[in-house]
Design an enzyme around this catalytic site. Structure first.
Site, PDB file in Angstrom:
ATOM      1  N   HIS A  20      -2.607  -6.162  -3.638  1.00  0.00           N
ATOM      2  CA  HIS A  20      -2.416  -4.990  -4.490  1.00  0.00           C
ATOM      3  C   HIS A  20      -1.084  -5.031  -5.250  1.00  0.00           C
ATOM      4  O   HIS A  20      -0.620  -3.993  -5.734  1.00  0.00           O
ATOM      5  CB  HIS A  20      -2.489  -3.708  -3.661  1.00  0.00           C
ATOM      6  N   HIS A  32      -2.852  -7.290   6.001  1.00  0.00           N
ATOM      7  CA  HIS A  32      -3.998  -7.003   5.135  1.00  0.00           C
ATOM      8  C   HIS A  32      -5.117  -6.253   5.827  1.00  0.00           C
ATOM      9  O   HIS A  32      -5.710  -5.345   5.228  1.00  0.00           O
ATOM     10  CB  HIS A  32      -4.578  -8.262   4.489  1.00  0.00           C
ATOM     11  N   ASN A  62       0.813  -1.223   0.000  1.00  0.00           N
ATOM     12  CA  ASN A  62       0.000   0.000   0.000  1.00  0.00           C
ATOM     13  C   ASN A  62       0.844   1.270   0.000  1.00  0.00           C
ATOM     14  O   ASN A  62       0.349   2.360   0.276  1.00  0.00           O
ATOM     15  CB  ASN A  62      -0.919   0.031   1.225  1.00  0.00           C
TER      16      ASN A  62
END
Length: 268
Positions: free
Chosen positions: A74, A185, A46
């Site tokens: 991601h 997460h 992130n």
């Protein structure tokens, strides 16, 4: 009296965008002085605007002293990863994913050499958080494959998953074989850090680096606006910020975890 032959691991939770990234990098010297770690692992999925990681930010973490960077669901949100993957020696992508681009297969594990011992750091992702376009192997089957091939390493796993149940399940499955397994997460640090019966250290989620007054690192006002008009959400840079993670001591000779401690640093 013989000194204990051990390695100290500092694992840091998901770093969220600019605020979390800059705060963490600025705070690394303090973390080093305070915890005297030997190996620094961070989750970087992130890092760039809250989705993925570009090369500039990869280098920023590496140059700041990060030894290993793990990813998660991601991993491909920042397309720049295709341009720099060949140069990212300390980047670990989810090992239980099937990749059309075989270059990513070379980044399913990072081996860290410490005092003559091999420490293998893996990133595993839960099938439940990936879209149907991704091919994701069952985490237990994946572990069986790598452990059958090589069981002399000191294994550390970042399990990127949503549910505490699945994280606990995998933890008990690898207990006594892996030295450390921790969840990422959810961005929320859990209070279940412990040493399992066969001496594997475990926690369901190590938390995040980002704004305290946020929704898992993202601006809470933007989330409220999204509810009303479906507008975009964005990363919060509101202070104060926090750095979440764990410090774990592992005996190098028997590969057993000696201790695990949660950290939650509040910084301006």
């Amino acid at each position: 009296m013989k000194l204990q032959n051990k390695v100290r691991v500092l694992a840091i939770g998901d770093i969220i965008g600019k605020g979390g990234r800059n705060a963490f990098i600025r705070y690394i010297p303090t973390l080093k002085e305070k915890y005297q770690y030997d190996l620094l692992i961070v989750n970087g999925e992130n890092v760039t605007h809250g989705r993925g990681m570009n090369y500039k930010h990869y280098l920023a973490l590496k140059d700041a002293g990060v030894d290993v960077i793990t990813m998660g669901n991601h991993v491909f949100d920042e397309k720049d990863i295709y341009n720099y993957i060949d140069k990212a020696d300390n980047l670990v992508v989810p090992g239980n994913m099937k990749y059309d681009d075989q270059r990513f297969d070379e980044h399913k594990c990072v081996l860290f050499d410490f005092n003559g011992h091999k420490i293998a750091i893996y990133n595993i992702v839960s099938p439940s958080i990936m879209g149907e376009s991704y091919k994701v192997e069952n985490p237990i089957a994946f572990f069986d494959e790598i452990y059958k091939e090589q069981n002399d390493y000191i294994y550390i796993f970042d399990f990127h998953a949503e549910y505490t149940l699945e994280k606990n399940l995998l933890a008990y499955y690898v207990d006594g074989k892996a030295s450390l397994i921790y969840g990422t997460h959810t961005h929320v640090q859990t209070a279940d850090d412990r040493i399992l019966p066969n001496k594997t250290a475990f926690i369901s989620d190590i938390g995040m680096c980002g704004s305290i007054d946020s929704i898992i690192g993202y601006d809470y006002i933007s989330y409220m606006n999204k509810i009303h008009n479906n507008s975009k959400t964005f990363v919060s840079e509101r202070v104060p910020l926090m750095i979440n993670g764990i410090v774990v001591d592992i005996d190098l000779d028997n590969k057993q975890a000696l201790s695990i401690k949660r950290i939650k640093e509040k910084i301006a």
